[in-house]
Design a protein around this motif. Structure first.
Motif, PDB file in Angstrom:
ATOM      1  N   PRO A   1       4.810   1.609   8.326  1.00 59.58           N
ATOM      2  CA  PRO A   1       3.990   0.411   8.088  1.00 59.58           C
ATOM      3  C   PRO A   1       2.926   0.158   9.150  1.00 59.58           C
ATOM      4  O   PRO A   1       2.288  -0.894   9.130  1.00 59.58           O
ATOM      5  CB  PRO A   1       5.029  -0.731   8.075  1.00 59.58           C
ATOM      6  N   ALA A   2       2.733   1.097  10.062  1.00 54.37           N
ATOM      7  CA  ALA A   2       1.707   0.897  11.089  1.00 54.37           C
ATOM      8  C   ALA A   2       0.328   0.690  10.476  1.00 54.37           C
ATOM      9  O   ALA A   2      -0.502  -0.044  11.020  1.00 54.37           O
ATOM     10  CB  ALA A   2       1.681   2.099  12.028  1.00 54.37           C
TER      11      ALA A   2
ATOM     12  N   THR B   1       3.108  -3.627   3.984  1.00 57.36           N
ATOM     13  CA  THR B   1       2.692  -4.784   3.186  1.00 57.36           C
ATOM     14  C   THR B   1       1.766  -5.668   4.007  1.00 57.36           C
ATOM     15  O   THR B   1       2.043  -5.962   5.172  1.00 57.36           O
ATOM     16  CB  THR B   1       3.916  -5.596   2.733  1.00 57.36           C
ATOM     17  N   ILE B   2       0.679  -6.084   3.390  1.00 58.36           N
ATOM     18  CA  ILE B   2      -0.286  -6.980   4.020  1.00 58.36           C
ATOM     19  C   ILE B   2      -0.117  -8.365   3.411  1.00 58.36           C
ATOM     20  O   ILE B   2      -0.162  -8.525   2.189  1.00 58.36           O
ATOM     21  CB  ILE B   2      -1.731  -6.479   3.815  1.00 58.36           C
TER      22      ILE B   2
ATOM     23  N   VAL C   1      -2.815   9.072   9.995  1.00 58.11           N
ATOM     24  CA  VAL C   1      -1.932   8.563   8.943  1.00 58.11           C
ATOM     25  C   VAL C   1      -1.486   9.699   8.035  1.00 58.11           C
ATOM     26  O   VAL C   1      -0.291   9.825   7.708  1.00 58.11           O
ATOM     27  CB  VAL C   1      -2.645   7.470   8.128  1.00 58.11           C
ATOM     28  N   ARG C   2      -2.410  10.565   7.619  1.00 56.78           N
ATOM     29  CA  ARG C   2      -2.036  11.684   6.757  1.00 56.78           C
ATOM     30  C   ARG C   2      -1.140  12.671   7.489  1.00 56.78           C
ATOM     31  O   ARG C   2      -0.169  13.196   6.933  1.00 56.78           O
ATOM     32  CB  ARG C   2      -3.270  12.413   6.252  1.00 56.78           C
TER      33      ARG C   2
ATOM     34  N   LEU D   1       0.836  -1.196   0.000  1.00 57.24           N
ATOM     35  CA  LEU D   1       0.000   0.000   0.000  1.00 57.24           C
ATOM     36  C   LEU D   1       0.871   1.245   0.000  1.00 57.24           C
ATOM     37  O   LEU D   1       1.857   1.339   0.743  1.00 57.24           O
ATOM     38  CB  LEU D   1      -0.906   0.009   1.238  1.00 57.24           C
ATOM     39  N   PHE D   2       0.479   2.227  -0.834  1.00 57.47           N
ATOM     40  CA  PHE D   2       1.194   3.492  -0.909  1.00 57.47           C
ATOM     41  C   PHE D   2       0.171   4.614  -0.899  1.00 57.47           C
ATOM     42  O   PHE D   2      -0.683   4.696  -1.782  1.00 57.47           O
ATOM     43  CB  PHE D   2       2.048   3.569  -2.170  1.00 57.47           C
ATOM     44  N   LEU D   3       0.255   5.474   0.101  1.00 58.32           N
ATOM     45  CA  LEU D   3      -0.621   6.636   0.169  1.00 58.32           C
ATOM     46  C   LEU D   3      -0.177   7.656  -0.872  1.00 58.32           C
ATOM     47  O   LEU D   3       1.009   8.008  -0.950  1.00 58.32           O
ATOM     48  CB  LEU D   3      -0.566   7.238   1.576  1.00 58.32           C
ATOM     49  N   ALA D   4      -1.122   8.105  -1.681  1.00 58.03           N
ATOM     50  CA  ALA D   4      -0.840   9.063  -2.760  1.00 58.03           C
ATOM     51  C   ALA D   4       0.179   8.518  -3.750  1.00 58.03           C
ATOM     52  O   ALA D   4       0.789   9.275  -4.499  1.00 58.03           O
ATOM     53  CB  ALA D   4      -0.374  10.401  -2.195  1.00 58.03           C
TER      54      ALA D   4
END
Length: 856
Positions: free
Chosen positions: A611-612, A257-258, A309-310, A247-250
């Motif tokens: 990665p939280a 990683t999940i 997170v943001r 997952l990558f925000l923006a």
């Protein structure tokens, strides 16, 4: 129905064979990406759908062959994510194709290997909520008043960094615009910065001036500010072959990683538009296209739905850019002083001057081990110089006025820059970094931020390094001033002696140097400058607070008391020989090493916390993750499947608010069938007796009352109502048509079967659909094509298709099998032909539906 129901927007020939992938169309612009291959390397080019090319770039940044494995558009259409077959992901600007950022993913099993990316999806952020009653009149853009970011926004702007000068070739100068292939070489970025989790920087938000700023950038409501929320809320999802979701925000900030159950990679991923929930279908590696569960597995990512997170991503990005700023400024200062492989440093000019004098004394005057410092010191003290030194000063090119001016200018510029940059760039940037890290320290003490796993001791270590960096930078500025002062005195000494040596008649020379300053430079500046120690040696380990002149540090009250007593008794201000002096010469002061250690430690703090989001994810397998063995009622359907597509649309009438549609083209026993299904979409929706399916035989009625079988070349979902098909009459090589069919208005039939429980696979559904159709329990019909157009360029052979069903951008791009002919059809414009006879050539004419048809 007219066979030219749509208008042809453009038809053009490409300069070389290209590939067209399904995700090639820009979501909000009239642009399409094509992939060409030359010399074992893939190139991507951006074209306007009207037929003009904007740019073309080589995706490889080295001599290693590069192949495009997939691509995805940012929801705002400003960035293209390109997946390399090697596992590397590059972000290309839509403006010129340059690489803005590179991403890499690590295998969760073997850190040494980079797994192949098998899927890429870029989801927009949550839809905007209802505007608040009280408007955000200060335009804070989600920044809390009093936070570190709000403080940074109001601080004076730091000077911009030096722009990297690109290498300009003859092709760049003389090629016509848009015809040359551009190089996508990235700017050299330290590894610690490239591995730092960060968003795309908005330099103005951390008070750093951009290298190129227009007047519009400074206006409120600039494009960067307006699109910020959308950019930061979008989510890029990458799936690798080992069953990891990255997952990558923006699209840039790594969220971790999940690990998926059983390590099976997903074939389809869907993000809930308003909730931090991902739904996906994993493929059994031992099965085919249909060996996936009917029901999706669900990943709940609670931390993704919180503003924390943001906020943390912004703090991480601010810290990254400030650290990069300090490293870049320090590199520029270091290069100006010590030089590099391409630049001669100011320090090297003095060494060359000394080397020339040593060579003259050794080769021409027989001195085996000439001592330049001794020669100059003797001359300074006695006023008498040796024969070799006199000859050098009188006749050497190194002592000409031009050479002295060059030496003077280079050293003056380097030391002045060192002093100014330390004071007005490095120290303010470190102070800003201290503000950010201090807020992160506060986060580490708050229980509700515990999921980030911040270690207070690590953050305190970073804060101590920042404080030490500020102290050492101020020390460097003072030392640079001292070095410049003594250097000027040394040059005045040289110029005076050169003038005296060349005087004739009654001319006079005026002594304007300090002999002690000149001697100081000879001892500690000419051969080995003290300034060098800020760039060589070990990183400083001392505590700046311990460098006080008092053996017992006093409190503020005690210090004020001593000051008050000194005012009452002036004798206390007299010289006190007992004052302790601290020796500083042995202290390490390598600022370059200190900053790099600071960068490494800070990067480690943020990399461990980012990665939280993935750590908070909960993968729920109840409802669809368990794959059952499909019924074998003849040949496996995937062996005869030409394509399969899925789409999820919103439906307020459904319990979960969503419907999933599936379309597959099968060819069992030589007969082409278009199989469609729809079902409620969600994790806990039970579908026993709830499947609705439709089977369409690939045939239509023609205008003369007869029938015609179709050879469907490709099909895809266009929007929430229409499927676009590209087809031709079966048994012919052309012509080729593009048509539309409303899949929501088909006559779906409920599939009553107690065998369909949660966990069954799509293979079970398809096999049972075909069996019931053979037995006559499901009624088939022709394909209800509502509109079509005959393609003028792609007349025969295979094709590839990309669609954009967004309102205002509704186009279909069809690339011929030769890879050089592209035709773009405007799906919103109608083209009315005057000749009614042309309707005789159409395929897919309106027909009278019989009882067995599944049309509207």
């Amino acid at each position: 129905m007219d066979c030219n129901s749509f208008a042809s927007l453009a038809t053009f020939k490409l300069p070389s064979p290209c590939r067209l992938v399904a995700s090639a169309c820009c979501p909000d612009k009239d642009l399409v990406v094509l992939i060409a291959r030359l010399g074992g390397r893939d190139r991507i080019s951006l074209w306007k759908v009207q037929g003009s090319r904007k740019w073309e770039v080589d995706i490889a940044t080295d001599d290693v062959p590069a192949t495009v494995a997939g691509l995805a558009w940012h929801p705002d259409g400003q960035t293209i994510a390109v997946v390399h077959e090697s596992g590397r992901i590059t972000m290309h600007s839509v403006q010129d194709g340059r690489i803005e950022r590179s991403l890499s993913i690590n295998s969760r099993r073997e850190a040494q290997t980079v797994p192949n990316v098998v899927g890429i999806w870029w989801f927009p952020g949550p839809s905007e909520s209802t505007p608040a009653v009280i408007p955000d009149i200060f335009k804070r853009n989600g920044v809390k008043t009093g936070s570190a970011l709000s403080i940074l926004k109001i601080l004076p702007m730091l000077d911009p960094l030096k722009e990297a000068s690109g290498h300009v070739t003859a092709t760049d100068l003389f090629a016509f615009q848009g015809t040359q292939t551009k190089n996508t070489q990235e700017a050299l970025v330290p590894d610690v910065i490239s591995q730092w989790p960060s968003l795309v920087p908005i330099l103005e938000d951390i008070s750093i001036s951009s290298p190129v700023q227009t007047e519009e950038n400074h206006k409120s409501g600039s494009p960067g500010s307006l699109t910020r929320k959308i950019d930061e809320d979008s989510l890029l999802v990458l799936a690798d072959q080992s069953g990891g979701l990255h997952l990558f925000l923006a699209g840039t900030y790594c969220l971790g990683t999940i690990a998926l159950p059983e390590g099976h990679p997903p074939l389809f991923v869907y993000k809930h538009p308003d909730q931090p929930v991902l739904l996906f279908h994993s493929k059994n590696p031992d099965g085919g296209l249909f060996s996936v569960g009917i029901h999706p597995m669900l990943i709940n990512i609670p931390l993704l739905g919180t503003p924390a997170v943001r906020e943390f991503a912004r703090l991480s990005s601010a810290a990254c850019e400030l650290t990069r700023y300090v490293m870049s400024v320090l590199d520029e200062v270091k290069e100006g002083w010590l030089g590099s492989s391409s630049v001669t440093g100011a320090r090297e000019i003095g060494k060359m001057w000394v080397g020339s004098l040593e060579k003259r004394l050794k080769e021409e005057y027989g001195q085996e081990n000439p001592n330049v410092v001794f020669e100059l010191t003797s001359f300074l003290v006695t006023g008498s110089m040796s024969e070799g030194l006199s000859d050098f000063i009188m006749s050497s090119d190194q002592t000409s006025e031009r050479a002295i001016q060059k030496w003077d200018g280079a050293v003056t510029d380097a030391l002045t820059k060192m002093c100014d940059y330390s004071s007005v760039r490095i120290i303010p940037a470190l102070q800003r970094l201290h503000i950010v890290l201090d807020e992160i320290r506060g986060w580490s003490l708050m229980s509700h931020h515990a999921p980030f796993g911040l270690d207070t001791s690590d953050i305190m270590t970073c804060l101590d390094l920042v404080e030490l960096g500020i102290f050492v930078s101020a020390w460097l500025a003072a030392e640079a001033k001292k070095e410049l002062r003594t250097f000027k005195q040394f040059l005045n000494f040289l110029r005076y002696e050169m003038t005296v040596a060349n005087m004739s008649g009654e001319s006079q020379a005026f002594l304007d140097y300090d002999i002690l300053e000149v001697n100081n430079y000879l001892m500690s500046g000419l051969m080995a400058s003290q300034v060098d120690r800020w760039f060589t040696g070990s990183a400083p380990q001392f505590n700046s607070g311990e460098l006080c002149t008092s053996q017992t540090p006093k409190s503020l009250g005690e210090a004020l008391g001593l000051a008050h007593a000194a005012l009452q008794d002036p004798s206390q201000t007299a010289w006190q020989p007992s004052v302790m002096c601290i020796e500083l010469s042995e202290l390490d002061r390598n600022l370059d090493a200190l900053v790099r250690e600071l960068a490494t430690r800070c990067q480690r703090v943020f990399a461990q916390a980012s990665p939280a989001t993935a750590r908070s994810a909960v993968v729920s397998v109840a409802g669809g993750a368990v794959l059952t063995k499909g019924k074998e009622l003849g040949p496996a359907p995937e062996n005869n499947c030409l394509f399969i597509h899925q789409r999820v649309i919103g439906d307020d009438n459904e319990p979960n608010g969503s419907l999933q549609y599936l379309v597959a083209l099968l060819n069992p026993e030589g007969q082409s069938l278009l199989c469609l299904s729809k079902m409620p979409y969600g994790q806990y929706v039970r579908v026993a007796g709830g499947f609705e399916v439709a089977i369409l035989e690939c045939s239509v009625d023609t205008n003369n009352g007869g029938g015609g079988d179709l050879d469907i070349l490709d099909a895809d979902f266009f929007d929430d109502e229409v499927i676009v098909l590209v087809y031709r009459i079966k048994g012919t090589q052309g012509p080729i048509y593009v048509g539309t069919m409303n899949y929501t208005m088909l006559r779906y039939q409920r599939l009553e079967s107690e065998k369909y429980v949660s966990g069954s696979s799509q293979k079970d559904m398809i096999v049972d659909m075909l069996q019931r159709w053979k037995e006559g329990h499901l009624v088939g019909g022709g394909v209800p094509i509502t509109k079509c157009r005959r393609l003028s360029a792609c007349k025969s052979g295979s094709i590839s298709m990309a669609v954009n069903g967004r309102v205002g951008r509704r186009v279909v791009c069809v690339l011929g099998g030769d890879g050089v002919t592209l035709e773009v059809v405007d799906m919103e414009a109608d083209e009315i032909e005057a000749d009614e006879e042309s309707g005789m050539e159409m395929v897919g004419r309106d027909m009278t539906m019989t009882e067995g048809d599944l049309g509207p």
